[in-house]
Design an enzyme around this catalytic site. Structure first.
Site, short mmCIF file in Angstrom:
data_model
loop_
_atom_site.label_atom_id
_atom_site.label_comp_id
_atom_site.label_asym_id
_atom_site.label_seq_id
_atom_site.Cartn_x
_atom_site.Cartn_y
_atom_site.Cartn_z
CD GLU A 531 -4.11 -5.67 2.40
OE1 GLU A 531 -3.56 -5.25 3.49
OE2 GLU A 531 -3.83 -5.22 1.43
CB THR A 642 -0.56 8.54 -2.24
OG1 THR A 642 -1.24 7.59 -1.60
CG2 THR A 642 0.85 7.66 -2.80
C1 DMJ Z 1 1.66 3.18 0.60
O1 DMJ Z 1 2.68 2.72 -0.28
C2 DMJ Z 1 0.68 4.13 -0.07
O2 DMJ Z 1 -0.26 4.85 0.58
C3 DMJ Z 1 0.00 3.77 -1.26
O3 DMJ Z 1 -0.91 4.87 -1.72
C4 DMJ Z 1 -0.72 2.67 -1.11
N1 DMJ Z 1 -0.68 2.18 0.13
C5 DMJ Z 1 0.68 1.83 0.91
C6 DMJ Z 1 0.88 1.58 2.08
O4 DMJ Z 1 -0.41 0.89 2.70
#
Ligand code: DMJ
Length: 666
Positions: A531, A642
């Protein structure tokens, strides 16, 4: 006589005696059974249809109600409810409308739950009367995808047919309509097989993984937010609120579609049509997560298919989030209870501040929502956020991770491109790309923000590994989150799209980050990355605290390798991605899906028993795309939110589907 052994012979001479003698015990039982059956047929309906004396419609209503409840309670009628869990799943477990009081029959929440059940039933009734149920899109083929390269709209591909609501078959997917629709090259959204047979084989493997994960979810957690693939039951994290909102289904839709898994896509589409209902929500959920997973997932599904169901659900959900933006600055709160519109922030976030990576990660979805709906409210909200962020003076040029939504003042001096900051930077360059290169403000903000990050936080380790440190109260912490691994892809994307004088430096940084994140994987016996990892005198790219050693199926390293593969064509990125596939198979595959692991440094790590919804949206999608031809979801036509949900690029993608009345707002 032939019948004498079966039929009684009645004698008038001495009735009772004669009967007793004439009927043998076997015959008596038979008569009794016939009599009972007759009685049951005559009287039975009274019990099953208590409204028998009412009109036909009352009876139909009641049958419908019973049917609906039976349908919802389906799995519980067959399977016993899972044992109660302490913690997040609570003592009272709701299973699709059936409530199990697992611990205490006097629990005060029980009456609350009963009331909600009644509301749900009434609501169902109301919706049945009010809503005109749209005819679902029917993809006519089985889940076997067409094996003939790219599917192109405009050419009739008989193997993938979509029916529109009036029943006529469309080729592949819906053609964009309306005068503002961009007519560019036709986007490739399915097919896209690579010419390399090894890549093709690996891509098939990824598809098999998706099917395994989907089937587990479908069997044991359908409609729940996520699956526990080891204990085989549903799971929900606080970010989704307490209700079952099918987060996995919505997050998976576009991936299923792109892979040509039509049967599975249709199952998901039907669930969205008949069950995804944010009116049911009664608890707080995260504005950010709802936006990136639900709104983003639905918008992608709309872009890819043209099916208005997805657009309308996305709009419905986004509107529910709007009260969170009612703050003096327009910076939204993190959490909202959509039932009453009450919003608030996490108490732990720098004295109740809003979080940069959350309020800074709305722009792509909200801008697109305004364009496809003609409703300017969404774009107004994100433009206001952007104005406030821009005008607030930044300590040392860095954006802190927290801002007070009442005062517009920054909170604690903590800057990170990992947790709490990450996707804010990502959305600056991506908003510029999404606008077709017209959103100059986004470009300027990106160049400025990333310029400062590059100067102050990009580091080289003793052995030459590139990493991104964090800044805490002006001190550097030499720690990089797995989340920050996305930044390799961001640097590469920025370099390619902006082509400015920093492009080659940024490309170098991107390569460095891609490599460092791979090192964080390669330095574990599992082949999966922790992590967070640190850089000290004696250790590089390794987690040092036990709380940093887990892996929860995150995509960010693979995401960066995907961008690097597309931009450089260096085969090592495909090899690294394949390494991740093998590691996932070895350590994360469970009987009913994929699970995170608790410690990447153990030979045989324990599973955490959660299949995160983003494994479908991101991890599997990036893996699939890295083994596909570049034409599939071309980076010239699509920009990934994202959560890896592709949104069309304005001016370059015929699937942008702008509402007729909207003009370009950038
Ligand atoms: C996802 O839900 C998205 O990428 C978010 O921006 C942060 N990270 C998680 C997955 O690791």
């Amino acid at each position: 006589m032939a019948f004498g052994g079966v039929l009684p012979l009645y004698s008038k001479r001495n009735g009772t005696w004669a009967l007793r003698r004439l009927f043998r015990s076997r015959e008596k039982v038979l008569i009794l059974l016939v009599g009972l059956t007759f009685l049951f047929i005559c009287i039975g309906p009274i019990f099953f249809l208590p409204d028998l004396r009412g009109g036909l419609s009352t009876r139909v209503d009641h049958v419908y109600k019973v049917y609906k409840q039976m349908q919802k309670a389906g799995p519980e009628l067959i399977l016993p409810p899972p044992p109660p869990q302490s913690g997040e799943e609570g003592a009272i477990r709701k299973h699709e409308g059936v409530y199990h009081n697992a611990v205490n029959h006097n629990d005060i929440h029980l009456s609350d739950d009963k009331q909600r059940l009644m509301e749900k039933i009434n609501n169902d009734e109301e919706m049945r009367h009010l809503r005109v149920i749209e005819k679902p899109v029917v993809l006519t083929l089985s889940s076997t995808p067409p094996n003939k390269g790219n599917v192109v709209v405009g050419q009739v591909d008989e193997s993938v047919k979509v029916q529109n609501p009036s029943g006529e078959a469309l080729a592949g997917r819906r053609e964009p309509e309306g005068k503002n629709v961009d007519k560019g090259p036709v986007p490739v959204v399915q097919g896209g097989e690579d010419s390399d047979p090894v890549a093709r084989q690996r891509r098939e493997k990824v598809k098999e993984m998706v099917l395994h994960a989907w089937r587990g979810y479908k069997t044991y957690a359908w409609g729940k937010n996520e699956l526990r693939p080891v204990s085989k039951r549903g799971h929900t994290a606080g970010i989704f609120g307490r209700q079952d909102m099918g987060a996995t289904i919505v997050d998976a839709l576009d991936t299923l579609y792109i892979m040509g898994l039509t049967e599975e896509f249709n199952e998901g589409r039907a669930w969205v049509q008949y069950h995804l209902d944010f009116n049911q929500l009664r608890s707080e959920m995260s504005v950010f997560e709802t936006n990136i997973r639900f709104v983003g997932g639905l918008l992608s599904a709309f872009s890819l298919t043209g099916d208005p169901l997805f657009r309308d659900r996305a709009l419905h959900i986004a509107r529910k989030l709007l009260p969170a933006f009612d703050t003096p600055t327009g910076i939204p709160y993190a959490l909202i209870n959509v039932a009453n519109g009450i919003a608030k922030n996490y108490a732990w976030a720098s004295g109740g501040s809003s979080i940069l990576s959350e309020f800074g990660t709305l722009h792509l979805e909200f801008a697109y929502l305004s364009d496809i709906s003609g409703d300017p409210v969404f774009r107004e909200k994100v433009n206001r956020i952007r104005d406030v962020i821009r005008k607030a003076e930044r300590p040392d040029g860095l954006y802190p991770n927290y801002m007070n939504p009442k005062t517009g003042k920054w909170g604690q001096r903590h800057t990170s491109i990992g947790a709490l900051g990450d996707s804010f930077y990502e959305y600056l360059i991506k908003a510029y790309i999404q606008s077709g290169g017209t959103d100059e403000v986004a470009r300027e903000m990106y160049e400025e923000a990333v310029g400062v990050i590059t100067n102050r936080l990009v580091m080289k380790s003793h052995s030459g590994l590139t990493y991104l440190a964090e800044s805490k109260f002006n001190r550097l912490e030499h720690k990089m989150d797995h989340l920050a691994c996305f930044s390799g892809g961001m640097y590469a994307l920025g370099a390619k799209r902006l082509q400015n004088q920093l492009a080659s430096t940024h490309m170098e940084i991107a390569e460095g980050i891609a490599n460092t994140c791979h090192e964080s994987y390669a330095r574990t016996p599992t082949g999966l990355g922790p992590e967070s990892f640190r850089f000290t005198e004696g250790s590089e790219a390794r987690a040092l605290k036990s709380s940093e050693k887990y892996y929860i199926l995150r995509p960010e390293a693979i995401e960066t390798w995907f961008y690097m593969w597309r931009f450089t064509k260096d085969p090592k990125y495909r090899e690294w991605a394949w390494g991740a596939v093998l590691a996932l198979e070895k350590h994360c595959r469970a009987e009913a899906g994929y699970s995170g692991i608790q410690n990447v440094y153990m030979e045989n790590p324990q599973k955490d028993d959660v299949q995160q919804s983003f494994i479908f949206a991101e991890t599997f999608k990036y893996l699939y795309l890295i083994f596909s031809d570049d034409s599939l979801l071309s980076l010239d036509e699509w920009v990934f939110n994202t959560e890896a949900h592709p949104l069309p690029v304005y001016g370059a993608n015929a699937y942008y589907r702008k509402a007729q009345e909207t003009e370009n707002q950038w």
